[in-house]
Scaffold this motif. Structure first.
Motif, PDB file in Angstrom:
ATOM      1  N   GLN A 108      48.020   9.142   4.437  1.00 31.32           N
ATOM      2  CA  GLN A 108      48.405   8.225   5.511  1.00 31.32           C
ATOM      3  C   GLN A 108      48.148   6.765   5.136  1.00 31.32           C
ATOM      4  N   TYR A 178      32.815  10.508   8.785  1.00 29.92           N
ATOM      5  CA  TYR A 178      32.469  11.908   8.540  1.00 29.92           C
ATOM      6  C   TYR A 178      31.223  12.024   7.655  1.00 29.92           C
TER       7      TYR A 178
ATOM      8  N   ILE B  53      31.726  16.043  15.079  1.00 32.90           N
ATOM      9  CA  ILE B  53      32.224  16.058  13.698  1.00 32.90           C
ATOM     10  C   ILE B  53      33.107  14.841  13.403  1.00 32.90           C
ATOM     11  N   TYR B  54      33.976  14.479  14.327  1.00 32.55           N
ATOM     12  CA  TYR B  54      34.931  13.392  14.081  1.00 32.55           C
ATOM     13  C   TYR B  54      34.696  12.225  15.054  1.00 32.55           C
ATOM     14  N   VAL B  56      36.433  10.377  17.213  1.00 36.37           N
ATOM     15  CA  VAL B  56      37.296   9.203  17.390  1.00 36.37           C
ATOM     16  C   VAL B  56      38.264   9.486  18.539  1.00 36.37           C
ATOM     17  N   SER B  62      44.638   6.780  15.344  1.00 39.21           N
ATOM     18  CA  SER B  62      45.027   6.228  14.038  1.00 39.21           C
ATOM     19  C   SER B  62      45.282   7.337  13.026  1.00 39.21           C
ATOM     20  N   GLU B  63      44.757   8.542  13.287  1.00 41.88           N
ATOM     21  CA  GLU B  63      44.953   9.651  12.344  1.00 41.88           C
ATOM     22  C   GLU B  63      45.429  10.883  13.105  1.00 41.88           C
ATOM     23  N   GLN B  65      44.497  13.995  13.283  1.00 37.47           N
ATOM     24  CA  GLN B  65      43.539  14.835  14.018  1.00 37.47           C
ATOM     25  C   GLN B  65      43.075  14.171  15.311  1.00 37.47           C
ATOM     26  N   MET B 161      35.945  18.777   6.889  1.00 39.28           N
ATOM     27  CA  MET B 161      35.928  18.375   8.298  1.00 39.28           C
ATOM     28  C   MET B 161      36.855  19.280   9.136  1.00 39.28           C
TER      29      MET B 161
END
Lengths: 198, 270
Positions: A108, A178, B53-54, B56, B62-63, B65, B161
């Motif tokens: 990305q 992460y 874990i993430y 956001v 922005s991503e 997931q 992840m």
């Protein structure tokens, strides 16, 4: 006797050659617009691992340019672009992990870029470089300490100049959160750049 | 086990399971419908893992997931209404097709200009919808096994992840499975199926597009859905035996996929 004189002459010649070959920093005029030579430039980083060590990684394919104008330092500028896929941490599986969505998410965000907003260098070649670093889709102002290494002609008729820039960033500032308990937030970055005058 | 692994086990299994169990019990005492309780407990368990874990939540994300929480909420709302008022099957299938296509599009969105392939896009929609319909048809141990297998495949060949998040989904579905024992035939409801499909679909597709998760072992996991069908044909009219037979048959492709990726992973020592 002839043999001894011959060896003496060879030794003297070797000594002379060694003296002629001695490495020295060139202190030529650093002014001009330089295109970054990717073969003599690298972006390296070090990040804490498990609280016991710092492992290094590097990006091998840097491109961009820098302009130095000794008479108008305010117009000095630096622009660097680094393709994330050029990452090398000396282990393919780790490269893949770092380039995946856990960290850089290179599919990305395939590039890291830096564009300077201010360059300050004193007469000894020490100074600071401030600019916008875009990494992982996030743009932040970053301040590097800057050191000019040298400037001067190369053996192929060109003219080159080189710098080292160092900084420390927090990867969480760039949205890479992460495993902060296993891989440090602080990342030391060093940019070694050599440019060829255009 | 070192502190890092303990922390990862907590994020992946312990806290999501505790959250799912708490919501399930709270729903029972609040006398919420069983289908809504299932959906809420799966969502709560997964949110707990996602947050740790993430973590956001920007909008738009922005991503890829980052879309998962929003897809969960969307599916939870729409299909809780379905659970309450029972849409006609044609309307349900139309909504499922639209949401599947939209979800796949959102995950592909950041790479539309650089890494887009129409056949991959269309087959992703078909697989997502197929996964959803298979979950919806009847909840069985197959889903738990597929989620577990996906966690192993993602963690070993793609992204740790995404593997952790997949593990959290498996843990939450495992809690749901245990809580429903000794019933051998039960449903997650439309909302629970939709939430599970959106999480599993998002994790599998994100892994495929952004982490280069191994495709063949991932596709092998889908074979687990044939377990309940085969068991029904092999042992008609004996639900308890069918349940165990379905579990065993579903386990075969999941175990094979897991062994393939684990052997490959172990050959590259860290």
């Amino acid at each position: 006797m002839k043999k001894a004189l011959f060896f003496l002459a060879v030794a003297a010649l070797q000594g002379g050659l060694a003296q002629a070959d001695a490495y020295k920093v060139q202190n030529g005029d650093p002014s001009g617009t330089f295109k970054i030579d990717p073969l003599h430039s690298v972006a390296q980083f070090w990040v804490g691992h498990m609280g016991v060590s710092e492992f290094p990684g590097r990006f091998d394919a840097i491109s961009g340019s820098f302009t130095v104008d000794a008479t108008h330092p305010a117009s000095d500028k630096v622009s660097v672009e680094v393709p994330m896929e050029s990452l090398d941490t000396n282990f393919e599986k780790r490269n893949k992990d770092l380039l995946g969505p856990d960290f850089f998410n290179a599919k990305q965000f395939p590039k890291m870029t830096f564009a300077s907003t201010s360059v300050k260098l004193d007469s000894s070649g020490q100074g600071e470089l401030v600019g916008k670093l875009t990494l992982h889709g996030v743009t932040k102002e970053v301040k590097f300490s800057l050191q000019r290494i040298g400037a001067g002609p190369d053996p192929w008729g060109g003219y080159r100049s080189g710098y080292v820039a160092k900084t420390v960033i927090h990867r969480s500032d760039f949205g890479m959160n992460y495993m902060l308990n296993g891989i440090a937030d602080e990342v030391r970055i060093q940019l070694n750049v050599e440019g060829k005058r255009q | 086990m070192g502190p890092l692994l303990l922390s990862m086990a907590g994020e992946t299994v312990l806290w999501p399971s505790a959250a799912a169990l708490s919501v399930f019990l709270a729903s029972y005492f609040l006398r919420l419908p069983a289908q809504l309780a299932s959906a809420l407990s799966i969502a709560a368990g997964f949110f707990t893992a996602y947050d740790q874990i993430y973590g956001v939540y920007s909008f738009p994300p922005s991503e890829a997931q980052g879309w998962i929480p929003f897809l969960i909420v969307l599916n939870l709302v729409i299909f809780s209404i379905d659970d309450r008022f029972e849409f006609s099957s044609r309307i349900r299938l139309s909504i499922q097709a639209i949401i599947s296509a939209a979800s796949v599009l959102l995950i592909y969105l950041p790479v539309l200009r650089t890494g887009f392939s129409m056949p991959a896009f269309l087959s992703s929609i078909a697989l997502w919808l197929g996964l959803w319909i298979a979950i919806e048809a009847r909840y069985s141990p197959a889903l738990f096994l597929i989620a577990s297998g996906n966690a192993v495949v993602a963690a070993t060949t793609g992204s740790t992840m995404l593997g952790q998040m997949g593990g959290a989904l498996a843990a939450v579905l495992g809690i749901h499975l245990v809580l429903n024992l000794p019933k051998t035939r039960f449903s997650l409801g439309h909302a629970g199926s939709a939430v599970s499909a959106s999480i599993l679909g998002s994790l599998m597709l994100t892994g495929h597009v952004y982490a280069e998760t191994a495709s063949i072992p991932s596709l092998m996991l889908f074979l687990a859905f044939f377990g309940p069908i085969a068991a029904k044909k092999l042992i008609p009219g004996r639900p308890v035996l069918q349940f165990f037979a379905a579990s065993l048959i579903s386990l075969i492709p999941v175990a094979i996929a897991s062994v393939i990726v684990t052997r490959s992973y172990l050959s590259q020592e860290y």
